[in-house]
Design an enzyme around this catalytic site. Structure first.
Site, PDB file in Angstrom:
ATOM      1  N   ASP B 465       0.896  -1.239   0.224  1.00  0.00           N
ATOM      2  CA  ASP B 465      -0.063  -0.120  -0.027  1.00  0.00           C
ATOM      3  C   ASP B 465       0.802   1.219   0.007  1.00  0.00           C
ATOM      4  OD1 ASP B 465      -1.744   2.068   0.426  1.00  0.00           O
ATOM      5  OD2 ASP B 465      -2.803   1.189   2.185  1.00  0.00           O
ATOM      6  N   HIS B 466       0.746   1.989  -0.913  1.00  0.00           N
ATOM      7  CA  HIS B 466       2.104   3.185  -1.326  1.00  0.00           C
ATOM      8  C   HIS B 466       1.622   4.107  -0.297  1.00  0.00           C
ATOM      9  CE1 HIS B 466       5.309   4.355  -3.076  1.00  0.00           C
ATOM     10  NE2 HIS B 466       5.166   4.157  -4.403  1.00  0.00           N
TER      11      HIS B 466
END
Lengths: 362, 495
Positions: B465-466
């Site tokens: 999850d950036h």
């Protein structure tokens, strides 16, 4: 989050007269003196309403009812409060008050008819002083306060009691009814069965404080009672109703209990609550503690318990038989109670619908 | 002999799967004895028997999906009459209910039914209607067009269109009563029962056109001729989508449209685990910006370590697979980089860093994709971890995974290698920030000390999850796992 808002914690302010182990305990503000006959009667009520409820769940599973909202686990809250009512008191239920309906003399088959879709309740609220089931969440609290204000204006020696769940306390209607009841000092008892779950929403997501403490903000007393203790529910509700009748205004009772079954037969509680919670509440069963107390104090013997069980099974069979025999309603009956008095538009629509039905073969 | 028809146990369900029979032919059954477990889109429920007697036949197999209303068991109760009308709500009543719902439920956005917790969903059951008596004129012809039709009406109206319309007069009302509320008649198109009935028999040649009133209005508004459409709704009824697609699609040649309408397509209802999976995937893919990185690793040493572990007495009773060492590597790396084992709390605008690891393992099961997790995996010894992984896989395969076992995961491994593929771009399990796909291990030419030699090689793919994990952190995490699998001794060094 306070500890007593979490599941299963017995809070300090809990009114309890009979422990889960069947030990009789005292409370300074609420006590009750019951004859052995009365205790046997309460036990019988508890067992019979549980049996009716089980039969109804089975009938739903067999396709005979569209849906059923089980009261399993909440028998003591309903029987205790229901038996506190006098004949003149008026009760406003949700759709789960099968135990209160029993206390008000409503034939269980009428309840089943509603869930089978062949009647809209089937009992006369005026005859039993038990309003029709309300499916909308919390709206009956307004009806109850209005009715209580009517009692007040009539100067009658009666009170109203209104049932709702923990989830309903988040509804606007319930909060509005609290305000009206408080301001007009209406003779109404708000009986909240906090069964910990508003369908799948746990209580801690609905309130930062214990529900009974909300009452003080509106200006009337609130008390939390062990909702699985039929003695305590009876004692507290009796007191609250007596206060209401004598002009001392409304009161909120939070019966701390647990919904042992699903929200309704359409719900699967294993998807949102853990089995350990259910197991913990099984130990607080409302019927077992009375049974244990009666045994220990020689209020009843095995013969009595066997007889009640047999009576329950007979009742189950009888309810099943009469439920299956319920006739389909007459189609034109839907026009009968729209208005209290004859109404021209209804007559017209009845005639049109009749002509439409006549148009079918066979 | 009595037959028990599968009831609708959850308000508006159409079918259920037989999970397990509790009785067999020849068994004595009592009223309310549990006879079968079924799984609906909402729940697994047990059905109690409505009769007392001897089981004569089980009419559906375990694993079979059965339509509501179909008999599933017959019980010999001593009466020899044919199957009686035993089903109340699920029988004639529900059919009547279905008819009512079909007619009266206002516009629903989709024709697919949604399972609901409370209230009735849209019925898709078969609605049976009683035949109508012949029309009062005794003629089977469509009723004559009302002579009072305003001249401004389009002349090409079809018979299938609703008769009632906002006209100045109560046209086509067979009953001779004078309209008592003329203002209402003027302002509102009201279909009385008789008119609706006239309408349904008014389609020449091809029987009744089935469409709900809002759909009819839509068709009228858009100028679509309902008689020209083929309905895709229940009982061939015409849906909103049918009307819309009639305008959207240019009138294609009939041959082109009919190409794939038939038996070589299968429609599988989306329900149960499939539905939950789909929702979780969509939620995850559209809330967490995914980045995926890949790394090819020489795992020859890991495979050797697996072989040697199997010979240790501590591992005699447990399954040692490459997955075990991948799991261990993930646990070690997660401790080195705690931010990878975190969750994004949108509501609180906080990142929740977990100092424990509930290690999820994506498992393909007969019921679909499940991601149970090993609780507190970070605290387990290697043999205990092996045991936990084994138990988890076994439970999942047996279909006994409980919701609690799938809740609370913090990071997940998906072992795509078992399907014989090298890599994928895994989608995050909702609420987590990283997922590692472990590809198949196979012999590949590899350069070691300047020489090309055959080595055991696999591909790791890490999605993260950036919002929580930067590219640098994700790369370090993946690189360290790779390094540990290349040389398992590093697990000891970093563990």
């Amino acid at each position: 989050m306070t500890a007593d808002a979490s599941h299963g914690e017995a809070p300090p302010e809990f009114v309890q007269l009979l422990t889960p182990e069947g030990e009789r305990v005292q409370h300074p503000d609420y006590d009750i003196d019951l004859t052995p006959e009365e205790i046997r009667g309460l036990y019988r009520d508890l067992v019979l309403v549980r049996r009716v409820d089980l039969e109804a769940v089975a009938l739903q599973r067999q396709g005979e009812l569209g849906i059923w909202a089980s009261l399993l686990g909440q028998e003591a809250a309903q029987i205790g409060s229901g038996r506190a009512l006098t004949e003149a008191d008026m009760a406003f239920p949700t759709y789960r008050e099968h135990g209160v309906a029993w206390c008000r003399g409503v034939d269980p088959v009428n309840l089943l008819g509603l869930f089978r879709g062949v009647n809209h309740g089937g009992w006369d609220p005026a005859e039993h002083n038990f309003h029709l089931y309300t499916i909308v969440i919390g709206s009956q609290t307004l009806h109850a306060v209005g009715y209580a204000m009517g009692i007040q204006r009539d100067g009658a020696d009666a009170a109203t009691i209104v049932y709702f769940g923990d989830g309903a306390t988040s509804q606007g209607d319930v909060n509005e009814s609290f305000i009206w009841a408080s301001v007009f000092n209406a003779p109404v008892v708000f009986f909240c069965q906090n069964n910990q779950w508003a369908i799948s929403e746990p209580l801690e997501k609905q309130s930062r404080i214990p529900l009974y403490r909300r009452a003080s903000g509106f200006g009337f007393p609130g008390v939390r009672v062990d909702g699985n203790d039929v003695f305590a529910c009876l004692a507290v509700t009796r007191k609250a109703l007596a206060d209401a009748r004598s002009g001392q205004g409304p009161m909120l009772i939070e019966a701390f209990t647990y919904r042992m079954g699903a929200h309704t037969t359409s719900d699967d509680p294993t998807r949102y609550r853990v089995a350990a919670e259910l197991e913990a509440w099984k130990l607080k069963d409302p019927i077992e503690r009375v049974r244990s107390y009666m045994f220990k104090n020689q209020i009843a013997d095995q013969e009595f318990f066997d007889a009640i069980d047999a009576e329950a099974d007979d009742l189950g069979r009888d309810v099943r038989k009469r439920c299956l025999a319920l006739p389909d309603p007459e189609p034109l009956a839907i026009f009968d109670h729209v208005y209290a008095e004859p109404h021209r538009l209804m007559d017209e629509e009845r005639a049109q619908f009749g002509a439409y039905l006549e148009g079918f073969e066979g | 002999m009595k037959e028990f028809k599968l009831p609708d146990v959850g308000e508006g369900l159409t079918e259920a799967e037989i999970v397990r029979w509790h009785v067999k032919v020849g068994d004595l059954v009592k009223v309310n004895q549990i006879i079968v477990e079924i799984e609906t889109a909402k729940a697994v429920v047990e059905l109690p028997c409505p009769f007392e007697g001897v089981v004569a036949a089980l009419m559906a197999d375990e694993g079979e999906t059965v339509d509501v209303g179909r008999p599933i068991i017959s019980v010999d109760d001593g009466t020899d009459a044919g199957p009686g009308p035993v089903s109340g709500v699920s029988g004639s009543d529900s059919e009547r209910g279905a008819a009512l719902n079909d007619d009266m439920v206002p516009s629903l956005p989709k024709e697919e039914r949604q399972p609901v917790l409370v209230g009735y969903g849209v019925k898709m059951g078969t609605a049976k209607r009683r035949p109508r008596k012949p029309s009062p004129t005794g003629s089977a012809e469509p009723p004559a067009r009302p002579s009072t039709e305003p001249s401004g009406e389009p002349s090409a109206r079809s018979y299938a269109e609703p008769v009632a319309r906002p006209s100045a007069e109560p046209v086509a009302r067979p009953s001779a009563e004078p309209p008592t509320r003329s203002s209402a008649w003027k302002s509102e198109p009201v279909l009385t029962g008789t008119e609706a009935a006239v309408e349904t028999i008014a389609s020449p040649g091809r029987g009744a056109i089935l469409a709900k009133p809002p759909v009819r209005k839509l068709a009228r508004d858009l100028g679509v001729d309902l008689t020209a459409l083929t309905g895709t709704g229940p009982q061939g009824s015409i849906t909103r989508d049918d009307v819309h697609s009639a305008i959207d699609a240019p009138p294609a040649p009939a041959t082109a449209r009919a190409v794939r309408a038939g038996a070589d397509e299968e429609r599988i209802p989306v329900k149960g685990v499939r539905k939950a999976t789909a929702q979780a995937m969509v939620t995850s893919a559209f809330t967490a910006p995914h980045v995926t990185e890949f790394l090819q690793v020489d795992v020859t040493e890991t495979m050797d370590a697996v072989r040697r572990l199997r010979q240790l007495p501590d591992f005699a009773e447990v399954k040692v697979s490459p997955l075990l060492l991948v799991a261990k590597a993930v646990l070690v790396a997660a401790r080195r980089y705690p931010m990878i084992n975190a969750a994004w709390d949108e509501a609180a605008q906080e990142i929740v860093v977990k100092h424990y690891v509930n290690l999820g393992i994506a498992a393909a099961t007969p019921r679909g994709l499940l991601v149970p997790n090993v609780k507190d995996a970070h605290a387990l010894s290697l043999p205990d971890l092996a045991r936990a992984l084994g138990a988890l896989a076994e439970t999942a395969r047996a279909g006994r995974t409980q919701p609690a076992e799938m809740a609370g995961g913090t990071i997940t491994i998906t072992n795509v290698g078992v399907f014989g593929v090298d890599a994928g771009t895994p989608i995050l399990n909702p609420g987590e920030s990283a997922i590692l796909a472990f590809g198949q291990v196979r012999d590949m030419p590899w350069v070691v000390d300047g020489q090309i030699v055959p080595r055991k090689v696999c591909t790791l793919a890490l999605s993260f999850d950036h919002r929580v994990v930067d590219g640098e952190l994700g790369s370090l995490f993946l690189r360290d796992i790779g390094a540990m699998l290349q040389d398992p001794l590093r697990m000891l060094a970093w563990g």
